[in-house]
Design an enzyme around this catalytic site. Structure first.
Site, PDB file in Angstrom:
ATOM      1  N   GLY A  71       0.829  -1.207   0.000  1.00 50.47           N
ATOM      2  CA  GLY A  71       0.000   0.000   0.000  1.00 50.47           C
ATOM      3  C   GLY A  71       0.858   1.250   0.000  1.00 50.47           C
ATOM      4  O   GLY A  71       0.531   2.249  -0.661  1.00 50.47           O
ATOM      5  N   THR A  72       1.952   1.215   0.737  1.00 45.68           N
ATOM      6  CA  THR A  72       2.846   2.376   0.813  1.00 45.68           C
ATOM      7  C   THR A  72       3.377   2.725  -0.578  1.00 45.68           C
ATOM      8  O   THR A  72       3.424   3.897  -0.963  1.00 45.68           O
ATOM      9  CB  THR A  72       4.018   2.072   1.772  1.00 45.68           C
ATOM     10  N   ASN A 150      -7.462   4.423   9.170  1.00 46.24           N
ATOM     11  CA  ASN A 150      -6.985   3.172   9.770  1.00 46.24           C
ATOM     12  C   ASN A 150      -7.125   3.138  11.287  1.00 46.24           C
ATOM     13  O   ASN A 150      -7.267   2.088  11.883  1.00 46.24           O
ATOM     14  CB  ASN A 150      -5.527   2.920   9.376  1.00 46.24           C
ATOM     15  N   GLN A 178      -7.689   0.700   3.809  1.00 49.65           N
ATOM     16  CA  GLN A 178      -8.540   0.127   4.855  1.00 49.65           C
ATOM     17  C   GLN A 178      -9.975  -0.097   4.397  1.00 49.65           C
ATOM     18  O   GLN A 178     -10.757  -0.730   5.111  1.00 49.65           O
ATOM     19  CB  GLN A 178      -8.538   1.033   6.098  1.00 49.65           C
ATOM     20  N   GLY A 199      -2.627  -5.856  -0.032  1.00 51.25           N
ATOM     21  CA  GLY A 199      -3.031  -7.250   0.166  1.00 51.25           C
ATOM     22  C   GLY A 199      -3.245  -7.651   1.612  1.00 51.25           C
ATOM     23  O   GLY A 199      -4.239  -8.297   1.949  1.00 51.25           O
ATOM     24  N   HIS A 200      -2.319  -7.228   2.494  1.00 55.80           N
ATOM     25  CA  HIS A 200      -2.361  -7.819   3.843  1.00 55.80           C
ATOM     26  C   HIS A 200      -3.477  -7.265   4.723  1.00 55.80           C
ATOM     27  O   HIS A 200      -3.645  -7.703   5.855  1.00 55.80           O
ATOM     28  CB  HIS A 200      -0.996  -7.722   4.529  1.00 55.80           C
ATOM     29  N   THR A 236      10.461  -7.625 -11.799  1.00 56.46           N
ATOM     30  CA  THR A 236       9.830  -8.922 -12.066  1.00 56.46           C
ATOM     31  C   THR A 236       8.660  -9.133 -11.109  1.00 56.46           C
ATOM     32  O   THR A 236       8.773  -8.895  -9.908  1.00 56.46           O
ATOM     33  CB  THR A 236      10.874 -10.053 -11.923  1.00 56.46           C
ATOM     34  N   CYS A 324       1.430   1.300  12.552  1.00 57.35           N
ATOM     35  CA  CYS A 324       2.751   1.761  12.152  1.00 57.35           C
ATOM     36  C   CYS A 324       3.394   2.658  13.205  1.00 57.35           C
ATOM     37  O   CYS A 324       4.580   2.900  13.144  1.00 57.35           O
ATOM     38  CB  CYS A 324       2.677   2.451  10.804  1.00 57.35           C
TER      39      CYS A 324
HETATM   40  N1  PLP Z   1      -2.607   3.315   4.105  1.00 52.47           N
HETATM   41  C1  PLP Z   1      -3.351   2.942   5.165  1.00 52.47           C
HETATM   42  C2  PLP Z   1      -4.634   3.657   5.457  1.00 52.47           C
HETATM   43  C3  PLP Z   1      -2.910   1.909   5.994  1.00 52.47           C
HETATM   44  O1  PLP Z   1      -3.640   1.541   7.045  1.00 52.47           O
HETATM   45  C4  PLP Z   1      -1.687   1.265   5.686  1.00 52.47           C
HETATM   46  C5  PLP Z   1      -1.131   0.225   6.580  1.00 52.47           C
HETATM   47  O2  PLP Z   1      -1.380   0.208   7.766  1.00 52.47           O
HETATM   48  C6  PLP Z   1      -0.969   1.692   4.557  1.00 52.47           C
HETATM   49  C7  PLP Z   1      -1.458   2.713   3.802  1.00 52.47           C
HETATM   50  C8  PLP Z   1       0.336   1.049   4.173  1.00 52.47           C
HETATM   51  O3  PLP Z   1       0.102  -0.215   3.583  1.00 52.47           O
HETATM   52  P1  PLP Z   1       1.303  -1.288   3.521  1.00 52.47           P
HETATM   53  O4  PLP Z   1       1.484  -1.796   4.911  1.00 52.47           O
HETATM   54  O5  PLP Z   1       0.806  -2.337   2.575  1.00 52.47           O
HETATM   55  O6  PLP Z   1       2.478  -0.576   2.996  1.00 52.47           O
END
Ligand code: PLP
Length: 387
Positions: A71-72, A150, A178, A199-200, A236, A324
């Site tokens: 996601g980041t 989140n 989220q 994904g996670h 890849t 985080c």
């Molecule tokens: N954006 C939101 C709202 C999130 O809650 C998170 C992860 O907690 C992220 C981005 C980052 O996703 P990733 O952990 O897959 O980098």
């Protein structure tokens, strides 16, 4: 002792069906999809199937989905790529409650020539849409506003936001990490230009994500190199994880309607039970516009970390602040932006449920939380709340 995992906004268990879908791509189909030979080349069609599964969950065309590493990365690619495509003097409009994956990249770009406006939120965690409208100025403005928060689960009125942003001719990215898989999303109805997912957060593994890029959106790639993902994301492909993400999206689509009702009932029972049995506790954020799986509560005069440790001893997992930032005792930037009093910010706990939680899990938490809170209040070093 029971194990009760209520930290699903931090990460989710990989679904057994997802593992099953991924396994052949470790054991048998491990070729490089870019290879000329059948051994590798045959894998392309499986990636395209996964792309279709992801697209279908959010109403996109498969050609509008780019697989990323998380996601980041999707957030960074959206904001940075849009700025690069427009020139470094762009105006970025975002909010004070974004995930660090958006906040940090916006602030970095602000240190390199962009102008940044971070919109405030009210005590419910909601935006002032007039303030948003007043900050928009055509194609040079890039707006990045999350779909759902989140920490609190607060859902922003993204349809309304998209209408305002598009009326002003600006580009709109939404961090829907989220929201995807938890609430219905249809980009045919909500005119966002870009949307991040991970994904996670929906029972696929960590280390895979996607960015939806509406056809015609001007965006520079973040990673340069090979021609993978139509030249939009070199490297890849992480084939097994992409397959897992596709399967997870398909599962989410299948069970979302039913799960939304079930999870909301479980979450509401947890909320009511805590409010009834614990003194000086408040719910953080807009209770009407909230993800069905999320509950953030502030226990006044208690350290959230102490609650977490005592819960952990009894097999329960939740979170204080966002995943985080847990591990550091920095008070949550989201709760501070909402003006939650200092004493409650420090005692805030986020419970986040998934389709693997049961009624018995909620019974177990409600059986133990009041006693944990009572014990901690007895030894609380805090005085009266000055706020
Ligand atoms: N954006 C939101 C709202 C999130 O809650 C998170 C992860 O907690 C992220 C981005 C980052 O996703 P990733 O952990 O897959 O980098």
């Amino acid at each position: 002792m029971r194990n009760v995992y209520l930290d699903n906004n931090a990460t989710t268990m990989v679904a057994p069906e997802v593992i099953e879908a991924m396994n052949p791509f470790f054991e048998e189909f491990w070729g490089n999809p870019s290879s000329m030979h059948t051994f590798g080349g045959q894998i392309k069609k499986h990636i395209e199937h996964a792309r279709q599964q992801v697209a279908s969950l959010i109403g996109a065309d498969p050609t509008e989905i780019v697989f990323t590493g998380c996601g980041t990365e999707s957030d960074n690619m959206a904001v940075r790529g849009a700025v690069e495509a427009r020139g470094e003097h762009s105006h970025i409009v975002s909010t004070r409650v974004e995930h660090p994956a958006v906040l940090a990249v916006c602030r970095h770009l602000a240190n390199h020539g962009c102008t940044l406006t971070e919109l405030a939120v009210d005590s419910q965690g909601q935006l002032d849409l007039d303030e948003l409208g007043g900050n928009l100025d055509g194609d040079a403005t890039i707006v990045s506003i999350m779909w759902a928060n989140n920490e609190t689960g607060v859902i922003f009125p993204i349809d309304e936001i998209a209408r305002i942003v598009k009326q002003n001719g600006c580009i709109l990215h939404t961090d829907a990490v989220q929201a995807v898989g938890k609430i219905p999303i249809d980009v045919r109805k909500t005119p966002v230009d870009m949307l991040s997912l991970s994904g996670h957060k929906l029972h696929a593994p960590k280390g895979v994500g996607a960015l939806y890029i509406r056809k015609g959106t001007r965006l520079n790639p973040l990673l340069l190199g090979g021609h993978q993902e139509g030249g939009k994301r070199a490297g890849t492909e992480n084939v097994p994880y992409i397959i897992g993400l596709g399967r997870a999206c398909q599962l989410a689509a299948e069970c979302m309607e039913e799960e939304t009702v079930r999870l909301k009932a479980l979450r509401d029972r947890l909320e009511a039970g805590i409010l009834e049995t614990c003194p000086n506790v408040t719910v953080n954020g807009d209770r009407k516009h909230r993800l069905p799986n999320t509950l953030s509560v502030g226990f006044k005069h208690i350290e959230g970390e102490s609650i977490l440790l005592m819960m952990d001893d009894l097999g329960m997992a939740a979170s204080s602040g966002s995943a985080c930032t847990s591990g550091s005792l920095e008070p949550s930037h989201v709760l501070r932006a909402m003006g939650v009093p200092f004493t409650s910010v420090h005692g805030s706990i986020r419970f986040s449920l998934s389709r693997y939680n049961t009624d018995e899990d909620i019974d177990y938490v409600l059986q133990h939380i009041p006693r944990i809170v009572e014990r901690l209040l007895e030894i609380s070093p805090f005085g009266e709340d000055p706020a």
